[in-house]
Design an enzyme around this catalytic site. Structure first.
Site, PDB file in Angstrom:
ATOM      1  N   TYR A   1      13.151 -15.128   9.507  1.00 54.43           N
ATOM      2  CA  TYR A   1      11.905 -16.018  10.101  1.00 54.43           C
ATOM      3  C   TYR A   1      11.724 -15.350  11.302  1.00 54.43           C
ATOM      4  O   TYR A   1      10.639 -15.356  11.583  1.00 54.43           O
ATOM      5  CB  TYR A   1      12.388 -17.509  10.097  1.00 54.43           C
ATOM      6  CG  TYR A   1      11.648 -18.312  10.990  1.00 54.43           C
ATOM      7  CD1 TYR A   1      10.632 -19.211  10.179  1.00 54.43           C
ATOM      8  CD2 TYR A   1      11.644 -18.810  12.202  1.00 54.43           C
ATOM      9  CE1 TYR A   1       9.702 -19.970  10.686  1.00 54.43           C
ATOM     10  CE2 TYR A   1      10.746 -19.689  12.875  1.00 54.43           C
ATOM     11  CZ  TYR A   1       9.816 -20.302  11.953  1.00 54.43           C
ATOM     12  OH  TYR A   1       9.120 -21.178  12.648  1.00 54.43           O
TER      13      TYR A   1
ATOM     14  N   SER B   1       5.929 -18.691  16.649  1.00 49.02           N
ATOM     15  CA  SER B   1       7.118 -19.377  17.042  1.00 49.02           C
ATOM     16  C   SER B   1       7.820 -19.183  18.387  1.00 49.02           C
ATOM     17  O   SER B   1       7.557 -18.037  18.839  1.00 49.02           O
ATOM     18  CB  SER B   1       8.179 -19.640  15.934  1.00 49.02           C
ATOM     19  OG  SER B   1       9.432 -20.125  16.490  1.00 49.02           O
TER      20      SER B   1
HETATM   21  N1  NAD Z   1       8.486 -27.539  13.458  1.00 48.98           N
HETATM   22  C1  NAD Z   1       8.940 -26.691  14.051  1.00 48.98           C
HETATM   23  O1  NAD Z   1       9.872 -26.738  14.808  1.00 48.98           O
HETATM   24  C2  NAD Z   1       8.344 -25.357  14.284  1.00 48.98           C
HETATM   25  C3  NAD Z   1       8.842 -24.427  15.209  1.00 48.98           C
HETATM   26  C4  NAD Z   1       8.020 -23.262  15.690  1.00 48.98           C
HETATM   27  C5  NAD Z   1       7.095 -22.720  14.508  1.00 48.98           C
HETATM   28  N2  NAD Z   1       6.667 -23.704  13.431  1.00 48.98           N
HETATM   29  C6  NAD Z   1       5.702 -23.242  12.546  1.00 48.98           C
HETATM   30  O2  NAD Z   1       4.641 -24.154  12.646  1.00 48.98           O
HETATM   31  C7  NAD Z   1       4.092 -24.097  11.237  1.00 48.98           C
HETATM   32  C8  NAD Z   1       3.690 -25.464  10.501  1.00 48.98           C
HETATM   33  O3  NAD Z   1       5.191 -25.796  10.333  1.00 48.98           O
HETATM   34  P1  NAD Z   1       5.434 -27.579  10.455  1.00 48.98           P
HETATM   35  O4  NAD Z   1       6.457 -27.523  11.356  1.00 48.98           O
HETATM   36  O5  NAD Z   1       4.084 -28.282  10.656  1.00 48.98           O
HETATM   37  O6  NAD Z   1       5.878 -27.648   8.923  1.00 48.98           O
HETATM   38  P2  NAD Z   1       5.416 -28.368   7.600  1.00 48.98           P
HETATM   39  O7  NAD Z   1       6.384 -27.892   6.749  1.00 48.98           O
HETATM   40  O8  NAD Z   1       5.453 -29.904   8.052  1.00 48.98           O
HETATM   41  O9  NAD Z   1       4.227 -27.837   7.294  1.00 48.98           O
HETATM   42  C9  NAD Z   1       4.294 -26.368   6.633  1.00 48.98           C
HETATM   43  C10 NAD Z   1       3.192 -26.773   5.228  1.00 48.98           C
HETATM   44  O10 NAD Z   1       2.870 -25.320   5.083  1.00 48.98           O
HETATM   45  C11 NAD Z   1       2.813 -25.309   3.727  1.00 48.98           C
HETATM   46  N3  NAD Z   1       3.062 -23.968   3.015  1.00 48.98           N
HETATM   47  C12 NAD Z   1       4.412 -23.414   2.925  1.00 48.98           C
HETATM   48  N4  NAD Z   1       4.051 -22.264   2.298  1.00 48.98           N
HETATM   49  C13 NAD Z   1       2.651 -22.269   1.828  1.00 48.98           C
HETATM   50  C14 NAD Z   1       2.065 -21.408   1.224  1.00 48.98           C
HETATM   51  N5  NAD Z   1       2.780 -20.339   0.632  1.00 48.98           N
HETATM   52  N6  NAD Z   1       0.750 -21.410   1.106  1.00 48.98           N
HETATM   53  C15 NAD Z   1       0.087 -22.755   1.720  1.00 48.98           C
HETATM   54  N7  NAD Z   1       0.888 -23.695   2.073  1.00 48.98           N
HETATM   55  C16 NAD Z   1       1.968 -23.377   2.437  1.00 48.98           C
HETATM   56  C17 NAD Z   1       3.550 -26.474   3.161  1.00 48.98           C
HETATM   57  O11 NAD Z   1       3.198 -27.108   2.067  1.00 48.98           O
HETATM   58  C18 NAD Z   1       3.650 -27.465   4.487  1.00 48.98           C
HETATM   59  O12 NAD Z   1       2.439 -28.471   3.900  1.00 48.98           O
HETATM   60  C19 NAD Z   1       4.930 -23.017  10.363  1.00 48.98           C
HETATM   61  O13 NAD Z   1       4.249 -21.713  10.649  1.00 48.98           O
HETATM   62  C20 NAD Z   1       6.127 -23.230  10.927  1.00 48.98           C
HETATM   63  O14 NAD Z   1       6.877 -21.949  11.092  1.00 48.98           O
HETATM   64  C21 NAD Z   1       7.208 -25.079  13.426  1.00 48.98           C
END
Ligand code: NAD
Length: 241
Positions: free
Chosen positions: A151, A138
């Site tokens: 986080y 991130s």
């Molecule tokens: N959306 C943002 O603003 C943002 C910013 C920086 C980083 N991220 C990172 O991007 C990545 C994806 O997030 P996203 O935004 O697509 O969110 P999202 O919630 O749409 O997708 C995350 C997915 O991970 C799955 N998941 C969670 N815990 C799990 C586990 N223990 N085992 C298997 N699957 C699991 C969830 O069921 C979900 O489908 C994450 O690592 C998040 O921290 C997101």
């Protein structure tokens, strides 16, 4: 010919958001996919819409389940070439109200889980003679913010884990890089926070998952063939401030 023609990619968190958008782009580029997620209903439905995808329900914090993902993926597709190590959770809680349980849960998924998925990828790649890992960190792996101590600590850990693995396996044809997204419009972001997060972003909008997918494709394909141990920040200018 697609950039990932003939390749097999494992995507954790593949049922939603950045993982799902990346799965769609990887499929368009010719990859066979193994989608891993806790959300079985969403994951199965999504995988069935893709041309060649296997969905596996697994928790990335469970060592045996992660090992089983690689066993099943190898059995179906023979070899894994790319791992998008992307599943994660996040929640804003002031640190003085953060329970030790919540701290441990966040670090467990966002750092320990990333380690388990990466270690099994490396073990598989050593048998294949190489491969590529893209970890999702991130922009908060680079800078701090109030209310997200667990986080941010975990994501900072992913950035330095990426450097360390990149170095450790640089001479084994295994590349390890990280994507560092800014605020992206996915279900992880609560609806009521969106306007504030847009305002905090120099481009005055949220990023789209499809914009992350393009950066992941760059890191996962030969387009980034001389890159390892690096983190690619894609954040609408946030960390340039
Ligand atoms: N959306 C943002 O603003 C943002 C910013 C920086 C980083 N991220 C990172 O991007 C990545 C994806 O997030 P996203 O935004 O697509 O969110 P999202 O919630 O749409 O997708 C995350 C997915 O991970 C799955 N998941 C969670 N815990 C799990 C586990 N223990 N085992 C298997 N699957 C699991 C969830 O069921 C979900 O489908 C994450 O690592 C998040 O921290 C997101």
């Amino acid at each position: 010919m697609g950039k990932l023609q003939g390749k097999t990619a494992v995507i954790t968190g593949g049922a939603s958001g950045i993982g799902a958008a990346t799965a769609q782009l990887f499929a368009k580029e010719g990859a066979k996919l193994v989608l891993v997620d806790l959300n079985e209903e969403k994951g199965q439905a999504f995988a069935s819409e893709l041309p060649d995808a296997l969905f596996i329900k697994a928790d990335i914090t469970d060592e045996a389940q992660v090992q089983n993902v690689y066993a099943q993926a190898t059995e179906k597709y023979g070899q894994i070439d790319i791992v998008f190590n992307n599943a994660g959770i996040g929640k804003v809680t002031p640190t003085h109200e953060l329970s030790y349980d919540e701290w441990r849960k966040t670090v467990n998924v966002d750092l320990d889980g990333v380690f388990l998925v990466a270690r099994e990828a490396i073990r598989a790649f050593q048998k294949n003679g190489g491969g590529v890992i893209v970890n999702t960190a991130s922009m908060y792996g680079w800078v701090g913010s109030p209310g997200s101590a667990a986080y941010n600590a975990a994501k900072g850990g992913v950035v330095n884990l990426t450097r360390s693995l990149g170095l450790e396996y640089a001479d084994q044809n295994i590349r390890v890089n990280a994507l560092c997204p800014g605020f992206i419009d996915t279900p992880i972001i609560p609806e009521e926070s969106k306007d504030i997060l847009k305002e905090m972003t120099p481009m005055k909008r949220l990023g789209q998952s499809e914009e992350m997918a393009k950066a992941v494709l760059f890191l996962a394909s030969d387009d980034s063939s001389f890159m390892t141990g690096s983190s690619l920040v894609v954040d609408g200018g946030y960390t340039a401030q």
